[in-house]
Design a protein around this motif. Structure first.
Motif, short mmCIF file in Angstrom:
data_model
loop_
_atom_site.label_atom_id
_atom_site.label_comp_id
_atom_site.label_asym_id
_atom_site.label_seq_id
_atom_site.Cartn_x
_atom_site.Cartn_y
_atom_site.Cartn_z
N GLY A 31 0.79 -1.23 0.00
CA GLY A 31 0.00 0.00 0.00
C GLY A 31 0.82 1.28 0.00
N GLN A 32 1.93 1.28 0.74
CA GLN A 32 2.72 2.51 0.81
C GLN A 32 3.28 2.90 -0.56
N ASN A 33 3.77 1.91 -1.30
CA ASN A 33 4.31 2.18 -2.63
C ASN A 33 3.22 2.77 -3.53
N TYR A 231 -8.97 -13.03 -1.92
CA TYR A 231 -8.02 -12.30 -1.06
C TYR A 231 -6.97 -11.71 -2.00
N ALA A 232 -6.58 -10.46 -1.78
CA ALA A 232 -5.45 -9.90 -2.53
C ALA A 232 -4.55 -9.17 -1.55
N GLY A 233 -3.25 -9.41 -1.66
CA GLY A 233 -2.33 -8.70 -0.78
C GLY A 233 -1.07 -9.49 -0.51
N PRO A 237 1.86 -12.74 8.13
CA PRO A 237 0.91 -13.26 9.14
C PRO A 237 -0.08 -12.20 9.61
N ARG A 238 0.32 -10.90 9.63
CA ARG A 238 -0.61 -9.88 10.11
C ARG A 238 -1.80 -9.68 9.17
N LYS A 239 -1.69 -10.22 7.95
CA LYS A 239 -2.80 -10.08 7.00
C LYS A 239 -3.93 -11.07 7.28
N GLY A 240 -3.67 -12.06 8.15
CA GLY A 240 -4.75 -12.95 8.60
C GLY A 240 -5.31 -13.89 7.54
N ALA A 264 -4.52 -13.94 -4.16
CA ALA A 264 -3.61 -13.24 -5.08
C ALA A 264 -2.53 -12.51 -4.30
N GLY A 265 -1.30 -12.60 -4.77
CA GLY A 265 -0.20 -11.89 -4.11
C GLY A 265 1.12 -12.60 -4.38
N GLY A 266 2.18 -11.85 -4.47
CA GLY A 266 3.48 -12.43 -4.79
C GLY A 266 4.22 -12.90 -3.55
N SER A 267 5.23 -13.73 -3.77
CA SER A 267 6.06 -14.20 -2.66
C SER A 267 7.36 -14.75 -3.22
N THR A 296 -2.76 -17.26 -7.28
CA THR A 296 -2.49 -16.67 -8.61
C THR A 296 -1.07 -16.14 -8.74
N GLY A 297 -0.39 -15.92 -7.57
CA GLY A 297 0.88 -15.19 -7.61
C GLY A 297 0.58 -13.69 -7.71
N ARG A 298 1.64 -12.92 -7.92
CA ARG A 298 1.46 -11.46 -7.98
C ARG A 298 0.67 -11.06 -9.22
N LEU A 299 -0.26 -10.13 -9.05
CA LEU A 299 -1.04 -9.63 -10.19
C LEU A 299 -0.80 -8.13 -10.31
N ASP A 300 -0.78 -7.62 -11.55
CA ASP A 300 -0.70 -6.15 -11.66
C ASP A 300 -2.12 -5.58 -11.54
N HIS A 301 -2.21 -4.25 -11.50
CA HIS A 301 -3.52 -3.66 -11.22
C HIS A 301 -4.56 -3.91 -12.32
N ASP A 302 -4.11 -4.08 -13.57
CA ASP A 302 -5.08 -4.38 -14.62
C ASP A 302 -5.65 -5.78 -14.41
N GLN A 303 -4.78 -6.72 -14.03
CA GLN A 303 -5.27 -8.08 -13.77
C GLN A 303 -6.15 -8.09 -12.52
N LEU A 304 -5.69 -7.35 -11.49
CA LEU A 304 -6.46 -7.33 -10.24
C LEU A 304 -7.86 -6.76 -10.46
N ALA A 305 -7.95 -5.75 -11.34
CA ALA A 305 -9.26 -5.15 -11.63
C ALA A 305 -10.23 -6.24 -12.13
N PHE A 323 -4.85 1.38 6.98
CA PHE A 323 -5.87 1.84 6.03
C PHE A 323 -6.45 0.65 5.26
N GLY A 324 -5.63 0.03 4.41
CA GLY A 324 -6.11 -1.13 3.65
C GLY A 324 -6.63 -0.76 2.28
N LEU A 325 -5.70 -0.57 1.33
CA LEU A 325 -6.11 -0.17 -0.02
C LEU A 325 -6.95 -1.22 -0.72
N VAL A 326 -6.64 -2.50 -0.44
CA VAL A 326 -7.36 -3.57 -1.13
C VAL A 326 -8.87 -3.42 -0.91
N ALA A 327 -9.26 -3.03 0.29
CA ALA A 327 -10.70 -2.90 0.56
C ALA A 327 -11.34 -1.88 -0.38
N1 UDP Z 1 -1.34 -5.72 -4.82
C1 UDP Z 1 -0.96 -5.89 -6.14
N2 UDP Z 1 -0.78 -7.15 -6.61
C2 UDP Z 1 -0.98 -8.24 -5.85
C3 UDP Z 1 -1.38 -8.06 -4.50
C4 UDP Z 1 -1.55 -6.79 -4.01
O1 UDP Z 1 -0.78 -4.92 -6.89
O2 UDP Z 1 -0.80 -9.35 -6.36
C5 UDP Z 1 -1.54 -4.34 -4.33
C6 UDP Z 1 -2.98 -4.04 -4.00
O3 UDP Z 1 -3.70 -3.80 -5.18
C7 UDP Z 1 -2.85 -2.82 -3.10
C8 UDP Z 1 -1.52 -3.07 -2.39
O4 UDP Z 1 -0.84 -4.10 -3.10
O5 UDP Z 1 -2.81 -1.64 -3.87
C9 UDP Z 1 -1.71 -3.52 -0.95
O6 UDP Z 1 -2.07 -2.42 -0.17
P1 UDP Z 1 -2.80 -2.54 1.25
O7 UDP Z 1 -2.93 -1.16 1.79
O8 UDP Z 1 -4.07 -3.31 1.11
O9 UDP Z 1 -1.82 -3.43 2.12
P2 UDP Z 1 -0.26 -3.27 2.54
O10 UDP Z 1 0.51 -4.08 1.56
O11 UDP Z 1 0.09 -1.82 2.50
O12 UDP Z 1 -0.17 -3.84 3.91
#
Ligand code: UDP
Length: 442
Positions: A31-33, A231-233, A237-240, A264-267, A296-305, A323-327
């Motif tokens: 989210g910060q980025n 789920y995206a993010g 562990p704090r993401k629950g 969804a999310g990279g690692s 799914t692994g990491r997705l860019d914002h077009d895929q996430l949409a 805050f929680g941008l994903v919400a």
């Molecule tokens: N995100 C993404 N691709 C992924 C997973 C997450 O681009 O595969 C983005 C997501 O769209 C959001 C950000 O990562 O913009 C996560 O921000 P959030 O504030 O929800 O959580 P944080 O990572 O800051 O704890």
């Protein structure tokens, strides 16, 4: 879109560990980025010259990345040019400060407004302020005092962080809280002193929200009648995520025909996020959910949409979330959210209007809330519309940038006044000295 206005001046956004130019969704990039990049670009559209300073984490990275007219990322070298986790970065900050001053000197630039992000950058900002006239604004993104309450392992850096976060709140010109809940946390757990404005995070309401559910499912090759829980993010562990998996494993959810859990999310294998993903995968196996779960692994914002649009419900089960941008991304896409009743999620998600809230770590409550949405398409659609409306009225990036623009302009005005007042005071003092010297002489 905000119209390009007259030249408003220069701003430095400092985000030492959150590079606004990297791929989001992996390697501590979240989210910060997104916040720094989106705020930077939106401010540039209003007429600010925005430079976003971050730490270079590989020699292959470009030192300067242009994003749009008036907005660029500048990477400074501080410590080895390799990834360093945020808990290990503090010792490299003096080098970052020196690199910042070198950049200012070499480019013949002074930034009168500096907006720092996360406690590490706040230290950098406060050091810069010792040496130049500047207005300092800070966004925490995460508060140590709250985060450590929700965690079992406290890092060695905790004491330093807490001290700096307090000093920052009490002394910078303005702290931006991204929700009223974050403001309350600052007052209850950090300090009663200091100036706070509440300006939320935003989202791209054009990118998220223009895709029809059926079309998204077709594009992603998902069944038209599946019940999709998303789920995206980051894997942290704090993401629950465990709470979500266990909720889906409960009979009220798993017995839905065609239930699909998408994570969804990279690692990176062997790194903390890779370890968390492996842990989550083993819970999925243990609960025999493998057939209905997709990573799914990491997705860019077009895929996430597409994924947000395709889902019946997006779940944000964090233990703590400033805050929680994903919400709001899911909400902008017209998808209701089931979230933990914590932090900024209590501000963005309005129960029964845009989604539902459940106590953190409570898989029974999460299962009940997910079930309420996926078992009733009329309710799902009503909450989805409410979610989109709330984001349009409260959380567009341009709306957020307008509020920041006002804040910066007022601080810039103050800075000019202080500068001229300081000059006048200096002139008066010089005059007084001259008079007293001439009196002594005569
Ligand atoms: N995100 C993404 N691709 C992924 C997973 C997450 O681009 O595969 C983005 C997501 O769209 C959001 C950000 O990562 O913009 C996560 O921000 P959030 O504030 O929800 O959580 P944080 O990572 O800051 O704890």
């Amino acid at each position: 879109m905000l119209a390009q206005d007259k030249n408003r001046g220069k701003i430095a956004l400092i985000s030492v560990h959150g590079d606004p130019a990297v791929e989001i969704g992996k390697e501590e990039a979240g989210g910060q980025n997104v916040y720094v990049r989106q705020v930077g670009e939106a401010l540039a559209r209003t007429g600010w010259q925005v430079d976003m300073f971050t730490r270079r984490t590989s020699p292959e990275q470009k030192a300067i990345v242009e994003h749009c007219p008036g907005c660029r990322t500048i990477r400074l070298t501080a410590g080895a040019e390799t990834f360093v986790g945020r808990n290990e970065l503090f010792k490299h900050l003096p080098e970052f400060v020196e690199a910042f001053f070198r950049f200012q000197a070499e480019s013949n630039t002074i930034y009168p407004i500096i907006h720092t992000n996360y406690w590490l950058s706040s230290w950098v900002g406060m050091e810069i302020r010792k040496r130049q006239l500047v207005k300092l604004i800070h966004t925490y993104h995460s508060l140590g005092a709250v985060k450590y309450k929700a965690e079992t392992t406290i890092p060695l850096i905790a004491k330093t962080r807490l001290k700096i976060e307090k000093n920052c709140l009490e002394t910078v010109d303005r702290v931006v809280a991204t929700s009223p809940q974050e403001q309350d946390h600052m007052r209850s757990f950090v300090s009663q002193k200091g100036n706070i404005d509440v300006i939320p995070c935003g989202t791209d309401i054009e990118r998220f929200g223009n895709i029809d559910r059926a079309i998204a499912r077709e594009t992603l090759n998902l069944q038209p009648n599946a019940k999709i829980v998303l789920y995206a993010g980051r894997f942290d562990p704090r993401k629950g995520i465990e709470t979500l998996v266990r909720a889906v494993g409960r009979s009220e959810v798993r017995t839905h025909e065609n239930i699909q859990l998408i994570i969804a999310g990279g690692s990176r294998p062997g790194q903390p996020d890779g370890e968390e993903r492996a842990r989550i995968e083993s819970i999925v196996e243990e609960l025999e959910l493998t057939d209905c779960t997709t990573f799914t692994g990491r997705l860019d914002h077009d895929q996430l949409a597409q994924y947000y649009a395709a889902a019946d419900v997006c779940v944000v089960p964090s233990h703590y979330e400033p805050f929680g941008l994903v919400a709001i991304e899911a909400m902008a896409s017209g998808t209701p959210v089931v979230a933990s009743e914590v932090g900024g999620l209590k501000y963005t998600v309005v129960p029964e209007e845009t989604g539902l809230l459940a106590p953190p770590k409570d898989e029974v409550a999460f299962a009940a809330s997910i079930n309420r949405i996926i078992s009733n398409p009329t309710r799902r659609d009503r909450l989805g519309h409410g979610a989109r409306d709330r984001v349009e009225s409260h959380f567009s990036w341009d709306g957020v940038a307008m509020q920041l623009d006002e804040l910066y302009l007022s601080l810039l005005k103050q800075l000019h006044q202080e500068f001229f007042f300081g000059k006048r005071k200096a002139k008066v003092a010089t005059k007084k000295r001259a008079i007293s010297t001439s009196q002594k002489v005569s």
